[in-house]
Scaffold this motif. Structure first.
Motif, PDB file in Angstrom:
ATOM      1  N   ILE A   1      -8.715  -4.385  -4.208  1.00 26.53           N
ATOM      2  CA  ILE A   1      -8.001  -5.039  -3.118  1.00 26.53           C
ATOM      3  C   ILE A   1      -9.050  -5.750  -2.260  1.00 26.53           C
ATOM      4  CG2 ILE A   1      -6.401  -4.790  -1.197  1.00 26.53           C
ATOM      5  CD1 ILE A   1      -5.620  -2.047  -2.293  1.00 26.53           C
ATOM      6  N   GLN A   2      -8.842  -7.062  -2.073  1.00 27.01           N
ATOM      7  CA  GLN A   2      -9.791  -7.825  -1.273  1.00 27.01           C
ATOM      8  C   GLN A   2      -9.124  -9.072  -0.703  1.00 27.01           C
ATOM      9  OE1 GLN A   2     -13.236  -9.162  -3.475  1.00 27.01           O
ATOM     10  NE2 GLN A   2     -14.338  -9.799  -1.653  1.00 27.01           N
TER      11      GLN A   2
ATOM     12  N   ASP B   1      -1.417  -2.077   3.169  1.00 29.21           N
ATOM     13  CA  ASP B   1      -1.871  -1.583   1.866  1.00 29.21           C
ATOM     14  C   ASP B   1      -2.109  -0.076   1.887  1.00 29.21           C
ATOM     15  OD1 ASP B   1      -3.975  -4.521   1.465  1.00 29.21           O
ATOM     16  OD2 ASP B   1      -1.865  -4.213   0.930  1.00 29.21           O
TER      17      ASP B   1
ATOM     18  N   SER C   1     -12.991  -4.692   1.419  1.00 23.23           N
ATOM     19  CA  SER C   1     -12.537  -4.595   0.036  1.00 23.23           C
ATOM     20  C   SER C   1     -12.684  -3.158  -0.458  1.00 23.23           C
ATOM     21  CB  SER C   1     -13.341  -5.534  -0.864  1.00 23.23           C
ATOM     22  OG  SER C   1     -14.704  -5.164  -0.858  1.00 23.23           O
TER      23      SER C   1
ATOM     24  N   ALA D   1      -8.311  -6.089   2.334  1.00 21.22           N
ATOM     25  CA  ALA D   1      -7.232  -5.129   2.564  1.00 21.22           C
ATOM     26  C   ALA D   1      -6.493  -5.441   3.865  1.00 21.22           C
ATOM     27  CB  ALA D   1      -7.795  -3.706   2.622  1.00 21.22           C
TER      28      ALA D   1
ATOM     29  N   LYS E   1      -9.400  -2.968   7.946  1.00 20.64           N
ATOM     30  CA  LYS E   1      -8.723  -4.151   7.407  1.00 20.64           C
ATOM     31  C   LYS E   1      -9.754  -5.250   7.176  1.00 20.64           C
ATOM     32  CE  LYS E   1      -7.249  -5.645  11.994  1.00 20.64           C
ATOM     33  NZ  LYS E   1      -6.081  -5.925  12.884  1.00 20.64           N
TER      34      LYS E   1
ATOM     35  N   VAL F   1      -5.928   2.204   5.546  1.00 23.61           N
ATOM     36  CA  VAL F   1      -6.529   0.982   6.091  1.00 23.61           C
ATOM     37  C   VAL F   1      -6.331   1.002   7.605  1.00 23.61           C
ATOM     38  CG1 VAL F   1      -6.584  -1.529   6.030  1.00 23.61           C
ATOM     39  CG2 VAL F   1      -5.997  -0.238   3.968  1.00 23.61           C
TER      40      VAL F   1
ATOM     41  N   ARG G   1      -4.562 -10.946  -3.259  1.00 26.27           N
ATOM     42  CA  ARG G   1      -5.520  -9.961  -2.759  1.00 26.27           C
ATOM     43  C   ARG G   1      -5.807  -8.822  -3.744  1.00 26.27           C
ATOM     44  NH1 ARG G   1      -4.137  -6.960   0.894  1.00 26.27           N
ATOM     45  NH2 ARG G   1      -1.860  -7.138   0.768  1.00 26.27           N
TER      46      ARG G   1
END
Lengths: 115, 114
Positions: free
Chosen positions: A79-80, A86, A18, A82, A15, A114, A64
Protein backbone atom coordinates in the motif's frame (compact mmCIF):
# COMPACT_ATOMS: atom_id res chain seq x y z
CA UNK A 1 1.00 -29.63 6.97
CA UNK A 2 2.21 -26.12 7.62
CA UNK A 3 -0.45 -23.45 7.33
CA UNK A 4 -0.52 -20.13 5.52
CA UNK A 5 2.15 -17.84 6.93
CA UNK A 6 1.85 -14.08 7.06
CA UNK A 7 4.09 -11.32 8.32
CA UNK A 8 4.14 -8.98 10.03
CA UNK A 9 1.29 -9.73 12.41
CA UNK A 10 0.84 -6.09 13.38
CA UNK A 11 1.85 -2.82 11.76
CA UNK A 12 1.26 0.79 12.74
CA UNK A 13 2.09 3.50 10.23
CA UNK A 14 1.20 7.12 9.61
CA UNK A 15 -0.96 8.15 6.69
CA UNK A 16 0.91 8.68 3.45
CA UNK A 17 3.55 6.12 4.44
CA UNK A 18 3.98 2.87 2.59
CA UNK A 19 3.67 -0.67 3.92
CA UNK A 20 4.14 -4.19 2.62
CA UNK A 21 2.71 -7.51 3.73
CA UNK A 22 4.08 -10.94 2.95
CA UNK A 23 2.30 -14.24 2.54
CA UNK A 24 3.55 -17.78 2.06
CA UNK A 25 0.73 -20.17 1.10
CA UNK A 26 0.44 -23.85 1.85
CA UNK A 27 2.91 -25.83 -0.24
CA UNK A 28 1.38 -26.92 -3.53
CA UNK A 29 -1.56 -24.54 -3.42
CA UNK A 30 -1.90 -22.90 -6.80
CA UNK A 31 -4.40 -20.23 -5.84
CA UNK A 32 -3.66 -17.34 -3.51
CA UNK A 33 -6.04 -14.66 -2.27
CA UNK A 34 -5.63 -11.36 -0.47
CA UNK A 35 -8.57 -10.05 1.53
CA UNK A 36 -9.21 -6.83 3.43
CA UNK A 37 -11.32 -7.17 6.56
CA UNK A 38 -12.47 -3.92 8.12
CA UNK A 39 -13.69 -4.13 11.71
CA UNK A 40 -17.28 -5.35 11.84
CA UNK A 41 -17.30 -6.54 8.23
CA UNK A 42 -16.55 -9.75 6.41
CA UNK A 43 -13.42 -10.31 4.34
CA UNK A 44 -13.46 -8.47 1.02
CA UNK A 45 -11.45 -9.97 -1.82
CA UNK A 46 -8.75 -7.65 -3.12
CA UNK A 47 -6.89 -9.88 -5.53
CA UNK A 48 -6.77 -13.51 -6.57
CA UNK A 49 -3.78 -15.27 -8.18
CA UNK A 50 -3.63 -18.55 -10.04
CA UNK A 51 0.04 -19.53 -9.89
CA UNK A 52 1.75 -16.23 -10.75
CA UNK A 53 -1.08 -14.81 -12.87
CA UNK A 54 -3.81 -12.46 -11.69
CA UNK A 55 -7.30 -13.91 -12.04
CA UNK A 56 -9.31 -11.15 -10.39
CA UNK A 57 -8.26 -7.75 -9.10
CA UNK A 58 -11.49 -5.89 -9.71
CA UNK A 59 -11.74 -4.69 -6.11
CA UNK A 60 -8.10 -3.71 -5.70
CA UNK A 61 -7.63 0.09 -5.42
CA UNK A 62 -4.91 0.14 -8.01
CA UNK A 63 -3.95 3.75 -7.45
CA UNK A 64 -2.44 2.79 -4.10
CA UNK A 65 -2.47 -1.00 -3.75
CA UNK A 66 -0.28 -3.44 -5.64
CA UNK A 67 0.39 -7.14 -5.31
CA UNK A 68 2.65 -9.65 -6.90
CA UNK A 69 3.27 -13.35 -6.73
CA UNK A 70 6.61 -13.98 -8.30
CA UNK A 71 7.42 -17.61 -9.12
CA UNK A 72 3.89 -18.59 -8.18
CA UNK A 73 4.63 -19.20 -4.52
CA UNK A 74 4.79 -16.42 -1.93
CA UNK A 75 3.19 -13.04 -2.44
CA UNK A 76 3.48 -9.45 -1.28
CA UNK A 77 0.77 -6.83 -0.98
CA UNK A 78 1.82 -3.18 -0.87
CA UNK A 79 0.00 0.00 0.00
CA UNK A 80 1.51 3.30 -1.08
CA UNK A 81 0.51 5.82 0.17
CA UNK A 82 -1.65 4.58 3.03
CA UNK A 83 -4.88 6.31 4.04
CA UNK A 84 -6.73 6.22 7.34
CA UNK A 85 -9.46 4.05 5.78
CA UNK A 86 -6.89 1.34 5.01
CA UNK A 87 -6.86 0.38 8.70
CA UNK A 88 -7.97 -3.24 8.62
CA UNK A 89 -6.83 -6.83 8.91
CA UNK A 90 -5.25 -8.10 5.71
CA UNK A 91 -5.84 -11.80 5.25
CA UNK A 92 -4.04 -14.13 2.92
CA UNK A 93 -5.61 -17.42 1.92
CA UNK A 94 -4.73 -20.25 -0.43
CA UNK A 95 -6.51 -23.14 -2.04
CA UNK A 96 -5.36 -26.21 -3.85
CA UNK A 97 -6.82 -25.37 -7.23
CA UNK A 98 -8.72 -22.56 -8.78
CA UNK A 99 -12.25 -23.84 -8.55
CA UNK A 100 -15.09 -22.57 -6.47
CA UNK A 101 -15.63 -25.89 -4.76
CA UNK A 102 -12.29 -25.89 -3.00
CA UNK A 103 -12.06 -24.48 0.49
CA UNK A 104 -9.69 -21.68 1.31
CA UNK A 105 -7.10 -21.91 4.06
CA UNK A 106 -6.50 -18.66 5.85
CA UNK A 107 -3.44 -17.20 7.50
CA UNK A 108 -3.49 -15.31 10.80
CA UNK A 109 -3.71 -11.92 9.11
CA UNK A 110 -1.83 -8.66 9.47
CA UNK A 111 -3.54 -5.98 11.51
CA UNK A 112 -2.75 -2.57 10.00
CA UNK A 113 -3.40 0.65 11.88
CA UNK A 114 -2.99 3.89 9.96
CA UNK A 115 -2.76 6.99 12.16
CA UNK B 1 -22.74 -8.52 -8.45
CA UNK B 2 -23.24 -11.23 -5.88
CA UNK B 3 -23.88 -10.34 -2.25
CA UNK B 4 -24.26 -12.25 1.01
CA UNK B 5 -26.48 -11.17 3.88
CA UNK B 6 -26.21 -12.50 7.42
CA UNK B 7 -29.19 -11.29 9.38
CA UNK B 8 -27.91 -11.64 12.90
CA UNK B 9 -24.91 -9.59 13.91
CA UNK B 10 -24.67 -10.87 17.46
CA UNK B 11 -26.40 -13.88 18.99
CA UNK B 12 -26.25 -14.76 22.66
CA UNK B 13 -27.35 -18.23 23.80
CA UNK B 14 -27.11 -20.40 26.85
CA UNK B 15 -25.43 -23.78 26.65
CA UNK B 16 -27.67 -26.53 25.25
CA UNK B 17 -29.84 -24.04 23.36
CA UNK B 18 -30.43 -24.61 19.66
CA UNK B 19 -28.77 -22.38 17.10
CA UNK B 20 -29.80 -21.16 13.69
CA UNK B 21 -27.84 -18.48 11.86
CA UNK B 22 -29.32 -17.05 8.71
CA UNK B 23 -27.50 -16.55 5.42
CA UNK B 24 -29.03 -15.33 2.17
CA UNK B 25 -27.23 -14.63 -1.05
CA UNK B 26 -28.13 -12.86 -4.23
CA UNK B 27 -27.00 -14.52 -7.44
CA UNK B 28 -29.02 -16.34 -10.02
CA UNK B 29 -26.39 -18.77 -11.21
CA UNK B 30 -24.78 -21.85 -9.75
CA UNK B 31 -22.98 -21.19 -6.51
CA UNK B 32 -20.88 -22.97 -3.95
CA UNK B 33 -21.69 -22.17 -0.34
CA UNK B 34 -19.49 -22.18 2.71
CA UNK B 35 -19.61 -21.48 6.40
CA UNK B 36 -16.33 -20.45 7.99
CA UNK B 37 -15.71 -20.01 11.71
CA UNK B 38 -13.18 -17.94 13.59
CA UNK B 39 -12.63 -18.95 17.20
CA UNK B 40 -11.09 -16.33 19.49
CA UNK B 41 -7.42 -15.91 18.66
CA UNK B 42 -7.52 -18.38 15.77
CA UNK B 43 -7.59 -18.28 11.99
CA UNK B 44 -10.69 -18.48 9.86
CA UNK B 45 -11.39 -22.14 9.16
CA UNK B 46 -13.93 -24.11 7.20
CA UNK B 47 -16.98 -25.37 9.09
CA UNK B 48 -18.83 -26.93 6.16
CA UNK B 49 -19.51 -26.49 2.46
CA UNK B 50 -22.07 -27.28 -0.20
CA UNK B 51 -21.53 -27.51 -3.93
CA UNK B 52 -23.89 -30.24 -5.15
CA UNK B 53 -26.00 -33.21 -4.06
CA UNK B 54 -27.83 -33.49 -0.76
CA UNK B 55 -28.83 -29.94 0.25
CA UNK B 56 -28.39 -30.84 3.91
CA UNK B 57 -24.69 -30.85 4.67
CA UNK B 58 -22.95 -31.77 7.87
CA UNK B 59 -19.77 -30.19 9.11
CA UNK B 60 -17.45 -30.40 12.04
CA UNK B 61 -18.49 -30.22 15.69
CA UNK B 62 -22.12 -31.14 15.05
CA UNK B 63 -22.94 -28.23 12.76
CA UNK B 64 -25.15 -28.62 9.72
CA UNK B 65 -26.55 -26.33 7.05
CA UNK B 66 -29.39 -26.59 4.59
CA UNK B 67 -29.28 -25.15 1.10
CA UNK B 68 -32.73 -23.98 -0.02
CA UNK B 69 -32.31 -22.88 -3.62
CA UNK B 70 -35.76 -21.30 -3.92
CA UNK B 71 -35.02 -19.07 -0.96
CA UNK B 72 -31.37 -18.37 -1.84
CA UNK B 73 -30.55 -19.41 1.70
CA UNK B 74 -27.91 -21.49 3.44
CA UNK B 75 -28.71 -21.38 7.14
CA UNK B 76 -26.41 -22.87 9.75
CA UNK B 77 -27.83 -24.97 12.57
CA UNK B 78 -26.74 -26.83 15.65
CA UNK B 79 -29.22 -28.57 17.96
CA UNK B 80 -27.30 -27.93 21.19
CA UNK B 81 -24.54 -25.35 21.48
CA UNK B 82 -21.59 -25.52 23.82
CA UNK B 83 -19.53 -22.77 25.41
CA UNK B 84 -16.70 -23.72 23.02
CA UNK B 85 -18.86 -22.69 20.05
CA UNK B 86 -18.34 -19.05 21.00
CA UNK B 87 -16.88 -17.61 17.81
CA UNK B 88 -17.57 -15.49 14.75
CA UNK B 89 -19.31 -17.25 11.88
CA UNK B 90 -19.08 -16.18 8.25
CA UNK B 91 -21.17 -17.32 5.33
CA UNK B 92 -19.46 -17.21 1.92
CA UNK B 93 -20.53 -17.73 -1.66
CA UNK B 94 -18.31 -18.64 -4.56
CA UNK B 95 -19.49 -18.65 -8.13
CA UNK B 96 -19.19 -22.05 -9.73
CA UNK B 97 -17.17 -20.87 -12.67
CA UNK B 98 -13.53 -20.87 -13.54
CA UNK B 99 -13.45 -17.21 -12.59
CA UNK B 100 -15.33 -17.79 -9.37
CA UNK B 101 -14.91 -15.05 -6.83
CA UNK B 102 -15.70 -15.45 -3.15
CA UNK B 103 -18.04 -13.06 -1.38
CA UNK B 104 -18.36 -13.14 2.39
CA UNK B 105 -21.13 -11.94 4.64
CA UNK B 106 -20.36 -9.55 7.48
CA UNK B 107 -20.39 -12.32 10.06
CA UNK B 108 -22.36 -13.25 13.15
CA UNK B 109 -20.77 -13.22 16.56
CA UNK B 110 -22.05 -16.06 18.70
CA UNK B 111 -21.62 -15.88 22.46
CA UNK B 112 -22.56 -18.99 24.41
CA UNK B 113 -23.03 -18.51 28.13
CA UNK B 114 -22.02 -21.44 30.34
Amino acid sequence: EAGVAQSPRYKIIEKRQSVAFWCNPISGHATLYWYQQILGQGPKLLIQFQNNGVVDDSQLPKDRFSAERLKGVDSTLKIQPAKLEDSAVYLCASSLVFQGTYEQYFGPGTRLTVT
Amino acid sequence: AQSVSQHNHHVILSEAASLELGCNYSYGGTVNLFWYVQYPGQHLQLLLKYFSGDPLVKGIKGFEAEFIKSKFSFNLRKPSVQWSDTAEYFCAVTLNTNAGKSTFGDGTTLTVKP
